[in-house]
Design an enzyme around this catalytic site. Structure first.
Site, PDB file in Angstrom:
ATOM      1  N   ASN A  30       0.835  -1.202   0.000  1.00  0.00           N
ATOM      2  CA  ASN A  30       0.000   0.000   0.000  1.00  0.00           C
ATOM      3  C   ASN A  30       0.866   1.247   0.000  1.00  0.00           C
ATOM      4  OD1 ASN A  30       0.309  -0.420   3.095  1.00  0.00           O
ATOM      5  ND2 ASN A  30      -1.039  -2.076   2.425  1.00  0.00           N
ATOM      6  N   THR A  45      -7.960  -1.112  -0.870  1.00  0.00           N
ATOM      7  CA  THR A  45      -7.738  -2.500  -0.459  1.00  0.00           C
ATOM      8  C   THR A  45      -8.129  -3.433  -1.610  1.00  0.00           C
ATOM      9  OG1 THR A  45      -8.154  -4.091   1.309  1.00  0.00           O
ATOM     10  CG2 THR A  45     -10.050  -2.804   0.597  1.00  0.00           C
ATOM     11  N   GLU A  76      -4.037  -1.174   5.893  1.00  0.00           N
ATOM     12  CA  GLU A  76      -2.749  -0.818   6.505  1.00  0.00           C
ATOM     13  C   GLU A  76      -2.547   0.688   6.632  1.00  0.00           C
ATOM     14  OE1 GLU A  76      -1.806  -2.995   8.074  1.00  0.00           O
ATOM     15  OE2 GLU A  76      -0.847  -4.684   7.089  1.00  0.00           O
ATOM     16  N   HIS A 158       7.012 -10.059   8.176  1.00  0.00           N
ATOM     17  CA  HIS A 158       5.991  -9.385   7.388  1.00  0.00           C
ATOM     18  C   HIS A 158       6.562  -8.705   6.123  1.00  0.00           C
ATOM     19  CE1 HIS A 158       2.202  -6.628   7.498  1.00  0.00           C
ATOM     20  NE2 HIS A 158       2.622  -6.848   6.275  1.00  0.00           N
TER      21      HIS A 158
HETATM   22 ZN   LIG Z   1       1.868  -6.100   4.457  1.00  0.00          ZN
END
Ligand SMILES: [Zn+2]
Length: 298
Positions: A30, A45, A76, A158
């Site tokens: 993002n 999203t 996010e 992540h």
């Molecule tokens: Zn992520």
């Protein structure tokens, strides 16, 4: 000052670069861009970053409430907004999952410094923030201990987040970090990583100052520091589960004592020679007996 439409187009262009470099699989990643004190452009999203159109970009406020746009804003956004609230100079934030940097974040291996000159100048030491469930406020706050000392933060298990005064700048740090991690992994496959000398590393940190890039290692507290072992973010490693040593350490660093030991083969499996001979002898005796009784029956 670019128009809102131009800024939306910039987000789409960087989205395409992210996607083409494999930094964001499917709908991952993002991008945000602050356009006023309380207004931020945000990617939607469930939308591939490789195929964004300006009309897909949402407008949200600094708390994450959607102000405009037909599509729902990224979940996010909270991470991006925490960074913007903490750093008034930051106008754009890029979050994605670049594979090589993310591999370090999964291994929780600190990215070694004193390796590549440009990396030393543009990135310096890079922190790894502790793991939290994505899209929560707790996750968004994991980066807060680091935002004033770095323009890029690795997110444990992540990905990465990087930020700057334009979307292109924000993206740069991610691309530099991922290229660095890739080269480190390739060099390790060849066999070893050689390090720059402390003198050469010090020259790069001085050069960085001359070019106007801040680095905590320019502080007088670091004047006599061991530039490899005294990683700026070392104090956070225990809490974030970060280790260092997979790449060894320069011979001049005190870290060399722990990192450069050859992996020990471990104790040999215990072997009871007596019992082994006993078992072999028994087998031979059984075989002899069997063949003798076989001969006798003919
Ligand atoms: Zn992520």
């Amino acid at each position: 000052m670019p128009t809102l439409e131009q800024l939306k187009q910039e987000i789409c262009d960087i989205g395409k670069r992210l996607y083409q470099r494999g930094f964001a699989a499917a709908n991952d990643g993002n991008i945000t861009y602050r356009v006023s004190d309380n207004e931020v452009l945000c990617t939607p999203t469930m939308h591939s970053k490789g195929f964004l159109k300006p009309e897909d970009i949402c407008l949200i406020d600094i708390q994450g409430n959607q102000l405009a746009g037909a599509k729902k804003r990224s979940s996010e956004a909270l991470l991006h907004l925490e960074i913007m609230k903490a750093r008034s100079d930051v106008r754009s934030v890029v979050h994605c999952h670049p594979p090589y940097a993310t591999a370090f974040a999964v291994a929780r291996e600190a990215v070694p410094s004193c390796v590549l000159p440009e990396v030393e100048v543009f990135l310096g030491n890079v922190p790894i923030a502790r793991y939290e469930t994505p899209s929560t406020q707790a996750f968004a706050e994991t980066i807060l201990p680091f935002v004033h000392q770095s323009n890029v933060v690795m997110l444990a298990n992540h990905g990465t987040v990087s930020f700057g005064e334009t979307v292109e700048r924000a993206y740069w740090w991610t691309e530099i970090l991922d290229a660095h991690c890739r080269i480190l992994l390739l060099a390790k496959q060849i066999g070893r990583v050689e390090f720059l000398s402390p003198q050469h590393t010090r020259e790069l940190i001085d050069l960085k100052k001359k070019w106007g890039y801040a680095d905590p290692r320019q502080d007088s507290a670091y004047a006599d520091a061991d530039l490899f072992a005294d990683d700026v973010f070392r104090a956070s490693w225990a809490e974030c589960g970060v280790h260092a040593g997979a790449f060894g350490a320069p011979a001049w660093s005190r870290a060399a004592a722990q990192c450069n030991q050859k992996p020990s083969a471990g104790p040999l499996p215990s072997f009871d020679e007596e019992a082994f001979i006993e078992r072999v002898a028994q087998r031979v005796a059984q075989k002899l007996q069997a063949s003798m009784s076989h001969d006798a029956s003919h």
